[in-house]
Design an enzyme around this catalytic site. Structure first.
Site, PDB file in Angstrom:
ATOM      1  N   ASN A 168     -21.300 -56.862  31.629  1.00 12.95           N
ATOM      2  CA  ASN A 168     -22.374 -56.587  32.591  1.00 12.95           C
ATOM      3  C   ASN A 168     -21.869 -56.343  34.018  1.00 12.95           C
ATOM      4  OD1 ASN A 168     -25.212 -57.081  33.884  1.00 12.95           O
ATOM      5  ND2 ASN A 168     -23.889 -58.653  34.772  1.00 12.95           N
ATOM      6  N   TYR A 172     -20.410 -43.763  39.973  1.00 12.97           N
ATOM      7  CA  TYR A 172     -21.215 -44.720  39.197  1.00 12.97           C
ATOM      8  C   TYR A 172     -21.728 -44.065  37.902  1.00 12.97           C
ATOM      9  CZ  TYR A 172     -24.867 -48.296  38.414  1.00 12.97           C
ATOM     10  OH  TYR A 172     -25.667 -49.285  37.890  1.00 12.97           O
TER      11      TYR A 172
HETATM   12  N1  LIG Z   1     -30.149 -53.551  39.262  1.00 18.00           N
HETATM   13  C1  LIG Z   1     -30.368 -52.395  38.702  1.00 18.00           C
HETATM   14  O1  LIG Z   1     -31.335 -51.706  39.004  1.00 18.00           O
HETATM   15  C2  LIG Z   1     -29.449 -51.868  37.640  1.00 18.00           C
HETATM   16  C3  LIG Z   1     -29.832 -50.715  36.962  1.00 18.00           C
HETATM   17  C4  LIG Z   1     -29.014 -50.200  35.981  1.00 18.00           C
HETATM   18  C5  LIG Z   1     -27.817 -50.848  35.663  1.00 18.00           C
HETATM   19  N2  LIG Z   1     -27.461 -51.957  36.343  1.00 18.00           N
HETATM   20  C6  LIG Z   1     -26.186 -52.572  35.983  1.00 18.00           C
HETATM   21  O2  LIG Z   1     -26.384 -53.920  35.620  1.00 18.00           O
HETATM   22  C7  LIG Z   1     -25.225 -54.681  35.936  1.00 18.00           C
HETATM   23  C8  LIG Z   1     -25.638 -55.861  36.799  1.00 18.00           C
HETATM   24  O3  LIG Z   1     -26.253 -55.359  37.971  1.00 18.00           O
HETATM   25  P1  LIG Z   1     -27.054 -56.265  39.014  1.00 18.00           P
HETATM   26  O4  LIG Z   1     -28.152 -55.450  39.524  1.00 18.00           O
HETATM   27  O5  LIG Z   1     -27.306 -57.600  38.435  1.00 18.00           O
HETATM   28  O6  LIG Z   1     -25.944 -56.335  40.172  1.00 18.00           O
HETATM   29  P2  LIG Z   1     -25.499 -57.491  41.145  1.00 18.00           P
HETATM   30  O7  LIG Z   1     -24.721 -56.821  42.218  1.00 18.00           O
HETATM   31  O8  LIG Z   1     -26.652 -58.352  41.506  1.00 18.00           O
HETATM   32  O9  LIG Z   1     -24.523 -58.348  40.210  1.00 18.00           O
HETATM   33  C9  LIG Z   1     -23.298 -57.819  39.753  1.00 18.00           C
HETATM   34  C10 LIG Z   1     -22.477 -58.934  39.144  1.00 18.00           C
HETATM   35  O10 LIG Z   1     -21.201 -58.411  38.779  1.00 18.00           O
HETATM   36  C11 LIG Z   1     -20.184 -59.227  39.345  1.00 18.00           C
HETATM   37  N3  LIG Z   1     -18.988 -58.438  39.600  1.00 18.00           N
HETATM   38  C12 LIG Z   1     -18.881 -57.303  40.325  1.00 18.00           C
HETATM   39  N4  LIG Z   1     -17.620 -56.866  40.323  1.00 18.00           N
HETATM   40  C13 LIG Z   1     -16.899 -57.740  39.568  1.00 18.00           C
HETATM   41  C14 LIG Z   1     -15.548 -57.834  39.190  1.00 18.00           C
HETATM   42  N5  LIG Z   1     -14.628 -56.940  39.598  1.00 18.00           N
HETATM   43  N6  LIG Z   1     -15.160 -58.867  38.402  1.00 18.00           N
HETATM   44  C15 LIG Z   1     -16.046 -59.803  38.001  1.00 18.00           C
HETATM   45  N7  LIG Z   1     -17.362 -59.760  38.322  1.00 18.00           N
HETATM   46  C16 LIG Z   1     -17.772 -58.752  39.106  1.00 18.00           C
HETATM   47  C17 LIG Z   1     -20.817 -59.779  40.613  1.00 18.00           C
HETATM   48  O11 LIG Z   1     -20.141 -60.920  41.067  1.00 18.00           O
HETATM   49  C18 LIG Z   1     -22.225 -60.066  40.117  1.00 18.00           C
HETATM   50  O12 LIG Z   1     -22.246 -61.275  39.395  1.00 18.00           O
HETATM   51  C19 LIG Z   1     -24.251 -53.728  36.626  1.00 18.00           C
HETATM   52  O13 LIG Z   1     -23.331 -53.243  35.690  1.00 18.00           O
HETATM   53  C20 LIG Z   1     -25.164 -52.609  37.096  1.00 18.00           C
HETATM   54  O14 LIG Z   1     -24.475 -51.402  37.225  1.00 18.00           O
HETATM   55  C21 LIG Z   1     -28.248 -52.498  37.327  1.00 18.00           C
END
Ligand SMILES: NC(=O)c1ccc[n+]([C@@H]2O[C@H](COP(=O)([O-])OP(=O)(O)OC[C@H]3O[C@@H](n4cnc5c(N)ncnc54)[C@H](O)[C@@H]3O)[C@@H](O)[C@H]2O)c1
Length: 258
Positions: free
Chosen positions: A101, A166
């Site tokens: 994730n 992305y």
């Molecule tokens: N929020 C949205 O609308 C959305 C939509 C589509 C996809 N996503 C995807 O869902 C996933 C989670 O997104 P979110 O919105 O919860 O983001 P967020 O920024 O709130 O959380 C991201 C998490 O990833 C961790 N992280 C980032 N880089 C890291 C690394 N190098 N090593 C270890 N941990 C790392 C962060 O510490 C955090 O816990 C991501 O892959 C994002 O691309 C999110």
């Protein structure tokens, strides 16, 4: 749980005795997924870049009577990920569920995108999934069972101006998922990909009111998603009900992409 006569009562939770490794578990979708899997009885190996950041996730799971341990690693660092998987095995002895994730954005139009912005997004979002899936997949092959879930995005399906890095990372995860699903299917391991739409987390909190309004016009269900909308689908993919589903894209976006 036991009765007053100390007779064990069979658990009705679907993931009892399973171990789930969730990357990026400190907040947002990762936190919600970790909580949902813990609620179904799984023990959680919660991965993030700092132990401090994992405190809330661990506290919430433990307060609900679940088991969760922190593991600190940058998912982009392959050697460190291998060592982390060994540590998780030393603590839990098996890994039944892997949720890739962790993800980041470094948005910008292509003409101005730096190679650093390209590399960090590809190395975290795409290579991070490779880094975990390789050693955990090896264990699952030996176990002849396992569930792998990759968190992509609707941006990986449709592209987005200003997000070439992305979108490439998230589209890459889709091809990665289908290949892993084919490689591991004969060993009883499923691999699926969830494409969330716009979900309210730290990643999307800075959207301007104007952009938010424009987005809502494109979402048939007329609301942004909540982390729990995605977590429920992840829990379903780990359940017995999903045992005949592999190599699939589940889009969780309020109907934005049809
Ligand atoms: N929020 C949205 O609308 C959305 C939509 C589509 C996809 N996503 C995807 O869902 C996933 C989670 O997104 P979110 O919105 O919860 O983001 P967020 O920024 O709130 O959380 C991201 C998490 O990833 C961790 N992280 C980032 N880089 C890291 C690394 N190098 N090593 C270890 N941990 C790392 C962060 O510490 C955090 O816990 C991501 O892959 C994002 O691309 C999110």
């Amino acid at each position: 749980m036991t009765t007053s006569l100390n007779i064990p009562v069979p658990s009705t939770k679907s993931l009892t005795n399973q171990v789930a490794l969730v990357t990026g578990a400190s907040r947002g979708l990762g936190k919600a997924i970790a909580l949902a899997l813990a609620q179904e009885g799984a023990s959680i190996a919660a991965v993030a870049r700092s132990e401090d950041a994992l405190k809330e996730t661990l506290a919430a799971i433990r307060a609900a009577g679940g088991v969760a341990e922190p593991f600190v690693v940058d998912v982009a660092d392959g050697a460190a990920v291998e060592a982390t998987v060994e540590k998780i095995m030393a603590r839990f002895e098996h890994i039944d569920i892997l949720v890739n994730n962790a993800g980041v954005t470094r948005d910008g139009l292509l003409a101005r995108m730096t190679s650093e912005a390209w590399d960090i997004v590809i190395n975290t979002n795409l290579k991070g999934a490779f880094n975990f899936t390789k050693p955990v997949g090896r264990l699952m092959v030996k176990q002849r069972a396992g569930r792998i879930i990759n968190i992509s995005s609707v941006i990986g399906l449709m592209g987005n101006a200003g997000q070439a890095n992305y979108a490439a990372s998230k589209a890459g995860l889709i091809g990665f998922t289908k290949s892993v699903a084919r490689e591991f299917a004969s060993r009883g391991i499923t691999c699926n990909v969830i494409c969330p739409g716009f979900i309210e987390t730290d990643m999307t909190k800075d959207l301007s009111d104007d952009l938010r309004k424009k987005l809502l016009e494109r979402i048939p269900l007329q609301r942004l998603g909540q982390p729990e909308d995605v977590a429920g689908v992840a829990a379903f993919l780990c359940s017995a009900a999903a045992s005949y589903i592999t190599g699939q894209i589940l889009t969780v976006d309020g109907g934005m992409v049809m």
